[in-house]
Design a protein around this motif. Structure first.
Motif, PDB file in Angstrom:
ATOM      1  N   ALA A 109       0.801  -0.815   0.079  1.00 46.53           N
ATOM      2  CA  ALA A 109      -0.056  -0.128   0.295  1.00 46.53           C
ATOM      3  C   ALA A 109       0.648   1.040   0.097  1.00 46.53           C
ATOM      4  CB  ALA A 109      -0.589  -0.135   0.976  1.00 46.53           C
ATOM      5  N   PRO A 110       0.717   2.271  -0.619  1.00 49.84           N
ATOM      6  CA  PRO A 110       1.691   3.649  -0.255  1.00 49.84           C
ATOM      7  C   PRO A 110       1.963   4.324   0.795  1.00 49.84           C
ATOM      8  CG  PRO A 110      -0.922   3.770  -1.514  1.00 49.84           C
ATOM      9  CD  PRO A 110      -0.583   2.812  -1.793  1.00 49.84           C
ATOM     10  N   PHE A 111       1.239   3.690   2.088  1.00 51.25           N
ATOM     11  CA  PHE A 111       1.485   3.962   2.794  1.00 51.25           C
ATOM     12  C   PHE A 111       1.595   2.544   3.679  1.00 51.25           C
ATOM     13  CE2 PHE A 111       0.081   7.748   1.205  1.00 51.25           C
ATOM     14  CZ  PHE A 111       1.277   9.012   1.588  1.00 51.25           C
ATOM     15  N   PHE A 112       2.568   2.995   4.988  1.00 51.52           N
ATOM     16  CA  PHE A 112       2.710   1.731   6.165  1.00 51.52           C
ATOM     17  C   PHE A 112       0.826   1.519   7.352  1.00 51.52           C
ATOM     18  CE2 PHE A 112       3.922  -0.024   9.879  1.00 51.52           C
ATOM     19  CZ  PHE A 112       4.434  -1.275  10.109  1.00 51.52           C
ATOM     20  N   ASP A 113       0.751   2.370   7.556  1.00 50.12           N
ATOM     21  CA  ASP A 113      -0.523   2.226   7.638  1.00 50.12           C
ATOM     22  C   ASP A 113      -1.869   1.908   8.095  1.00 50.12           C
ATOM     23  OD1 ASP A 113      -1.433   4.926   6.089  1.00 50.12           O
ATOM     24  OD2 ASP A 113      -1.114   5.671   8.785  1.00 50.12           O
ATOM     25  N   GLN A 114      -1.398   1.634   5.870  1.00 54.06           N
ATOM     26  CA  GLN A 114      -2.958   0.974   5.148  1.00 54.06           C
ATOM     27  C   GLN A 114      -2.496  -0.064   5.730  1.00 54.06           C
ATOM     28  OE1 GLN A 114      -1.917   3.231   1.974  1.00 54.06           O
ATOM     29  NE2 GLN A 114      -3.605   4.641   2.006  1.00 54.06           N
ATOM     30  N   THR A 115      -1.400  -0.654   5.101  1.00 50.20           N
ATOM     31  CA  THR A 115      -1.509  -2.338   5.297  1.00 50.20           C
ATOM     32  C   THR A 115      -1.850  -2.496   6.997  1.00 50.20           C
ATOM     33  OG1 THR A 115       0.711  -1.766   3.845  1.00 50.20           O
ATOM     34  CG2 THR A 115       0.479  -3.887   5.376  1.00 50.20           C
ATOM     35  N   ILE A 116      -1.446  -1.257   8.139  1.00 53.52           N
ATOM     36  CA  ILE A 116      -1.807  -2.583   8.527  1.00 53.52           C
ATOM     37  C   ILE A 116      -3.518  -1.943   9.924  1.00 53.52           C
ATOM     38  CG2 ILE A 116      -1.589  -1.527  11.701  1.00 53.52           C
ATOM     39  CD1 ILE A 116       1.157  -2.879  10.649  1.00 53.52           C
ATOM     40  N   SER A 117      -3.878  -1.164   8.492  1.00 50.53           N
ATOM     41  CA  SER A 117      -5.478  -0.989   9.100  1.00 50.53           C
ATOM     42  C   SER A 117      -5.633  -2.273   8.400  1.00 50.53           C
ATOM     43  CB  SER A 117      -5.561   0.224   8.141  1.00 50.53           C
ATOM     44  OG  SER A 117      -5.814   1.326   8.698  1.00 50.53           O
ATOM     45  N   ALA A 118      -5.693  -3.242   7.246  1.00 46.47           N
ATOM     46  CA  ALA A 118      -5.587  -3.965   6.759  1.00 46.47           C
ATOM     47  C   ALA A 118      -5.988  -5.144   7.430  1.00 46.47           C
ATOM     48  CB  ALA A 118      -5.278  -4.115   5.133  1.00 46.47           C
ATOM     49  N   CYS A 119      -5.286  -5.284   7.950  1.00 50.10           N
ATOM     50  CA  CYS A 119      -4.174  -6.679   9.063  1.00 50.10           C
ATOM     51  C   CYS A 119      -5.156  -6.979   9.669  1.00 50.10           C
ATOM     52  CB  CYS A 119      -3.094  -7.097   9.933  1.00 50.10           C
ATOM     53  SG  CYS A 119      -2.114  -6.946   7.900  1.00 50.10           S
ATOM     54  N   SER A 120      -5.385  -5.095  10.474  1.00 54.22           N
ATOM     55  CA  SER A 120      -6.097  -5.057  11.429  1.00 54.22           C
ATOM     56  C   SER A 120      -7.703  -5.653  11.428  1.00 54.22           C
ATOM     57  CB  SER A 120      -6.623  -3.066  11.936  1.00 54.22           C
ATOM     58  OG  SER A 120      -7.239  -3.542  13.657  1.00 54.22           O
ATOM     59  N   ILE A 121      -8.415  -5.667  10.696  1.00 55.28           N
ATOM     60  CA  ILE A 121      -9.669  -5.381   9.699  1.00 55.28           C
ATOM     61  C   ILE A 121      -9.637  -6.991  10.239  1.00 55.28           C
ATOM     62  CG2 ILE A 121     -11.191  -6.103   8.616  1.00 55.28           C
ATOM     63  CD1 ILE A 121     -10.404  -3.122   7.264  1.00 55.28           C
ATOM     64  N   GLN A 122      -8.558  -7.764   9.613  1.00 57.76           N
ATOM     65  CA  GLN A 122      -8.565  -9.365   9.487  1.00 57.76           C
ATOM     66  C   GLN A 122      -8.448 -10.419  10.209  1.00 57.76           C
ATOM     67  OE1 GLN A 122      -5.040 -11.230   7.749  1.00 57.76           O
ATOM     68  NE2 GLN A 122      -5.522 -11.489   6.116  1.00 57.76           N
ATOM     69  N   ARG A 123      -7.699  -9.401  11.825  1.00 52.62           N
ATOM     70  CA  ARG A 123      -7.528 -10.034  12.670  1.00 52.62           C
ATOM     71  C   ARG A 123      -8.326 -10.132  13.398  1.00 52.62           C
ATOM     72  NH1 ARG A 123      -3.614  -7.058  16.420  1.00 52.62           N
ATOM     73  NH2 ARG A 123      -4.386  -5.205  15.896  1.00 52.62           N
ATOM     74  N   LYS A 124      -9.680  -8.792  13.472  1.00 50.29           N
ATOM     75  CA  LYS A 124     -10.748  -8.961  14.012  1.00 50.29           C
ATOM     76  C   LYS A 124     -12.149  -9.446  13.722  1.00 50.29           C
ATOM     77  CE  LYS A 124     -11.276  -3.920  15.373  1.00 50.29           C
ATOM     78  NZ  LYS A 124     -11.559  -2.396  14.502  1.00 50.29           N
ATOM     79  N   GLU A 125     -11.633  -9.985  12.475  1.00 56.46           N
ATOM     80  CA  GLU A 125     -12.565 -11.455  11.921  1.00 56.46           C
ATOM     81  C   GLU A 125     -12.213 -12.601  12.183  1.00 56.46           C
ATOM     82  OE1 GLU A 125     -11.879 -10.305   7.424  1.00 56.46           O
ATOM     83  OE2 GLU A 125     -13.251  -9.227   7.235  1.00 56.46           O
ATOM     84  N   LYS A 126     -10.849 -12.946  12.284  1.00 58.04           N
ATOM     85  CA  LYS A 126     -10.553 -13.780  13.092  1.00 58.04           C
ATOM     86  C   LYS A 126     -10.850 -13.751  14.855  1.00 58.04           C
ATOM     87  CE  LYS A 126      -7.800 -14.909   9.671  1.00 58.04           C
ATOM     88  NZ  LYS A 126      -6.277 -15.237   8.173  1.00 58.04           N
ATOM     89  N   ARG A 127     -11.730 -12.763  15.251  1.00 57.68           N
ATOM     90  CA  ARG A 127     -11.665 -12.737  16.489  1.00 57.68           C
ATOM     91  C   ARG A 127     -10.052 -12.808  17.533  1.00 57.68           C
ATOM     92  NH1 ARG A 127     -17.204 -15.525  17.727  1.00 57.68           N
ATOM     93  NH2 ARG A 127     -18.673 -14.318  16.319  1.00 57.68           N
ATOM     94  N   ARG A 128      -9.014 -12.303  17.010  1.00 55.97           N
ATOM     95  CA  ARG A 128      -7.968 -11.909  17.738  1.00 55.97           C
ATOM     96  C   ARG A 128      -7.298 -11.008  18.251  1.00 55.97           C
ATOM     97  NH1 ARG A 128      -3.101 -14.121  13.287  1.00 55.97           N
ATOM     98  NH2 ARG A 128      -4.130 -16.066  13.468  1.00 55.97           N
ATOM     99  N   ILE A 129      -7.506 -11.077  19.758  1.00 55.60           N
ATOM    100  CA  ILE A 129      -6.954 -10.123  20.684  1.00 55.60           C
ATOM    101  C   ILE A 129      -5.427  -9.073  20.603  1.00 55.60           C
ATOM    102  CG2 ILE A 129      -8.212 -11.276  22.126  1.00 55.60           C
ATOM    103  CD1 ILE A 129      -6.061 -11.617  23.758  1.00 55.60           C
TER     104      ILE A 129
END
Length: 322
Positions: A36-56
């Protein structure tokens, strides 16, 4: 060879509370490449994935970071990109992130949080910041697909003012500096303001702006003062004539900037046709065709910024400014 248990895990946020001290947040990127153009965009995508998998949420002390930083196989940085904003730096990182051999970290908030850590804890030492910064770089430069051969880091624009610190920490790493005319930078921020173009978002002392000067909501006049400081800093850096520093300007053209970056850093462009195709699209929105920006207006002209830019260009590029 057995994989390190923290492979694909990256630190991404540093917080501080007077009672508990420093706390570091981590993210498991799994198989997501940082493109992604900016690092925090990748982190945001991973954060959504983590919530979907119910990870803390995963947190640690900063001491944990420094204790494992040398254990994880990683690349050393091949280049740092400094810039005055809106001058082609994102286009360069996007072009090189197209190839899986390149690790590209673009404006990671954690690196900024470390560089500015004394704003939260005034007693922190430069030695401590250097240790944290280098440990974070090691984690960000870890081997994830076993094909990586180059590691590029783009900093925030105000990190120009951390040049001396960073050059001391990385004396042999290529530093690539990008500039652009202030009127064009100002016009771009009027359409979409960056953090450093909004009074109060970034510490005035860091931006080398008069702390008692008031702007009354005049963002452009404020940004012009920020840019003046950037160009003055570029002038100071160039005067040092460090052999691992080089400079380019948006007016040179996108293809020329990318070619100059590759030549200076030694990072190979393996797919020149792919890079050429990427130039046809917006740097921050890869699906949006690139459109040449309209001419700037007189209201985008600020004498203090223009004069500082002219001094920089005339000295460093031996070019007259019309």
């Amino acid at each position: 060879m057995m994989e390190h248990p923290l492979k694909n895990w990256l630190p991404y946020q540093l917080s501080y509370e007077e009672k508990d001290g420093w706390n570091l947040s981590w993210m498991d990127l799994e198989d997501i490449r940082i493109t992604a153009p900016f690092f925090d965009q990748t982190i945001s995508a991973c954060s959504i994935q983590r919530k979907e998998k119910r990870r803390i949420q995963s947190n640690s002390s900063v001491d944990f970071l420094t204790s494992i930083a040398q254990e994880i196989p990683h690349l050393k940085p091949d280049a740092f990109i400094f810039h005055v904003s809106r001058c082609g730096s994102t286009l360069i990182t996007q072009a090189f992130s197209e190839e899986e051999q390149n690790i590209v970290i673009s404006e990671a908030p954690l690196l900024d949080e470390i560089l500015r850590a004394e704003e939260k804890a005034p007693n922190i030492s430069l030695t401590q910041k250097e240790l944290w910064f280098k440990a974070t770089i090691n984690l960000m430069g870890q081997f994830r697909n076993d094909k990586e051969s180059a590691f590029i880091i783009k900093l925030d624009s105000w990190h120009l003012h951390f040049y001396e610190q960073l050059r001391t920490w990385f004396p042999d790493t290529p530093f690539f500096f990008l500039s652009r005319t202030p009127d064009e930078v100002l016009a771009s921020h009027k359409k979409l303001a960056g953090l450093h173009s909004i009074p109060g978002m970034i510490n005035k002392k860091l931006l080398q702006i008069d702390p008692i000067k008031e702007y009354g909501g005049d963002f452009s006049r404020y940004t012009a003062d920020v840019l003046q400081g950037y160009y003055q800093q570029l002038l100071k850096i160039q005067r040092q004539q460090h052999q691992k520093n080089t400079f380019a300007d948006y007016a040179d053209g996108a293809a020329e900037m990318i070619s100059s970056f590759a030549s200076f850093t030694g990072i190979e462009i393996r797919n020149p046709e792919g890079v050429k195709a990427r130039l046809n699209y917006h740097s921050k929105a890869g699906s949006e065709p690139f459109k040449k920006e309209p001419p700037t207006s007189p209201e985008d002209q600020y004498q203090q910024a223009s004069r500082a830019y002219e001094n920089f260009r005339q000295v460093h590029f031996n070019k007259d400014i019309a």
